[in-house]
Design a protein around this motif. Structure first.
Motif, mmCIF file in Angstrom:
data_model
loop_
_atom_site.group_PDB
_atom_site.id
_atom_site.type_symbol
_atom_site.label_atom_id
_atom_site.label_comp_id
_atom_site.label_asym_id
_atom_site.label_seq_id
_atom_site.Cartn_x
_atom_site.Cartn_y
_atom_site.Cartn_z
ATOM 1 N N UNK A 89 1.064 -1.253 0.084
ATOM 2 C CA UNK A 89 0.136 -0.393 0.431
ATOM 3 C C UNK A 89 0.934 1.126 -0.122
ATOM 4 N N UNK A 90 1.993 1.040 -0.004
ATOM 5 C CA UNK A 90 3.266 2.228 0.162
ATOM 6 C C UNK A 90 3.854 2.459 -1.298
ATOM 7 N N UNK A 91 4.023 3.650 -1.633
ATOM 8 C CA UNK A 91 4.540 3.795 -2.874
ATOM 9 C C UNK A 91 5.784 3.273 -3.030
ATOM 10 N N UNK A 92 6.173 2.569 -4.182
ATOM 11 C CA UNK A 92 7.003 2.026 -4.445
ATOM 12 C C UNK A 92 8.701 2.733 -4.499
ATOM 13 N N UNK A 93 8.418 3.924 -4.773
ATOM 14 C CA UNK A 93 9.749 4.314 -4.406
ATOM 15 C C UNK A 93 10.219 4.554 -3.376
ATOM 16 N N UNK A 94 9.015 5.220 -2.039
ATOM 17 C CA UNK A 94 9.395 5.411 -0.869
ATOM 18 C C UNK A 94 10.094 4.145 -0.395
ATOM 19 N N UNK A 95 9.699 2.948 -0.566
ATOM 20 C CA UNK A 95 10.343 1.797 -0.100
ATOM 21 C C UNK A 95 11.401 1.570 -0.704
ATOM 22 N N UNK A 96 11.986 1.379 -1.876
ATOM 23 C CA UNK A 96 12.915 1.136 -2.111
ATOM 24 C C UNK A 96 14.314 2.452 -1.743
ATOM 25 N N UNK A 97 13.767 3.945 -1.397
ATOM 26 C CA UNK A 97 14.234 5.162 -1.276
ATOM 27 C C UNK A 97 14.787 4.698 1.123
ATOM 28 N N UNK A 137 17.902 -1.963 -10.543
ATOM 29 C CA UNK A 137 16.334 -1.576 -9.862
ATOM 30 C C UNK A 137 15.598 -0.802 -9.319
ATOM 31 N N UNK A 138 16.582 -1.093 -7.901
ATOM 32 C CA UNK A 138 16.049 -0.847 -6.279
ATOM 33 C C UNK A 138 17.112 0.639 -7.458
ATOM 34 N N UNK A 139 17.628 1.639 -8.021
ATOM 35 C CA UNK A 139 17.820 2.766 -8.121
ATOM 36 C C UNK A 139 17.386 3.846 -9.937
ATOM 37 N N UNK A 140 16.514 2.704 -9.631
ATOM 38 C CA UNK A 140 15.411 3.217 -10.954
ATOM 39 C C UNK A 140 16.410 3.161 -12.411
ATOM 40 N N UNK A 169 19.450 -0.562 4.196
ATOM 41 C CA UNK A 169 20.500 -1.057 3.526
ATOM 42 C C UNK A 169 22.219 -0.048 3.757
ATOM 43 N N UNK A 170 22.977 0.779 3.428
ATOM 44 C CA UNK A 170 23.637 2.292 3.738
ATOM 45 C C UNK A 170 24.113 1.752 4.900
ATOM 46 N N UNK A 171 23.143 1.796 5.553
ATOM 47 C CA UNK A 171 23.624 1.690 6.982
ATOM 48 C C UNK A 171 24.158 0.071 8.209
#
Length: 73
Positions: free
Chosen positions: A6-14, A62-65, A20-22
């Protein structure tokens, strides 16, 4: 409470990229159910888009569009 779909895919990727970066700073994130569930959801979505998530370059793109990535995910 919303489910992940139900969340925006772009928000989930970000959010995933940020978490993951942490990992090097907060190793306990590896045991996070939320991170695991989010990764599984995103990998399923990527697979629906024809991405082979076992190929790092495809998964990362894909994760980074499709944008160039300066660090490995």
């Amino acid at each position: 409470m919303k489910t992940l779909d139900q969340y925006e895919l772009g928000d989930l990727k970000r959010i995933y990229r940020t978490l993951h970066g942490q990992l090097q700073e907060d190793f306990d994130l590896l045991d996070s159910d939320l991170l695991h569930d989010l990764q599984g959801y995103l990998q399923d979505r990527a697979g629906q888009d024809g991405v082979d998530v076992s190929v790092h370059e495809q998964w990362s793109a894909w994760l980074n569009d499709g944008k160039p990535v300066s660090c490995k995910l």
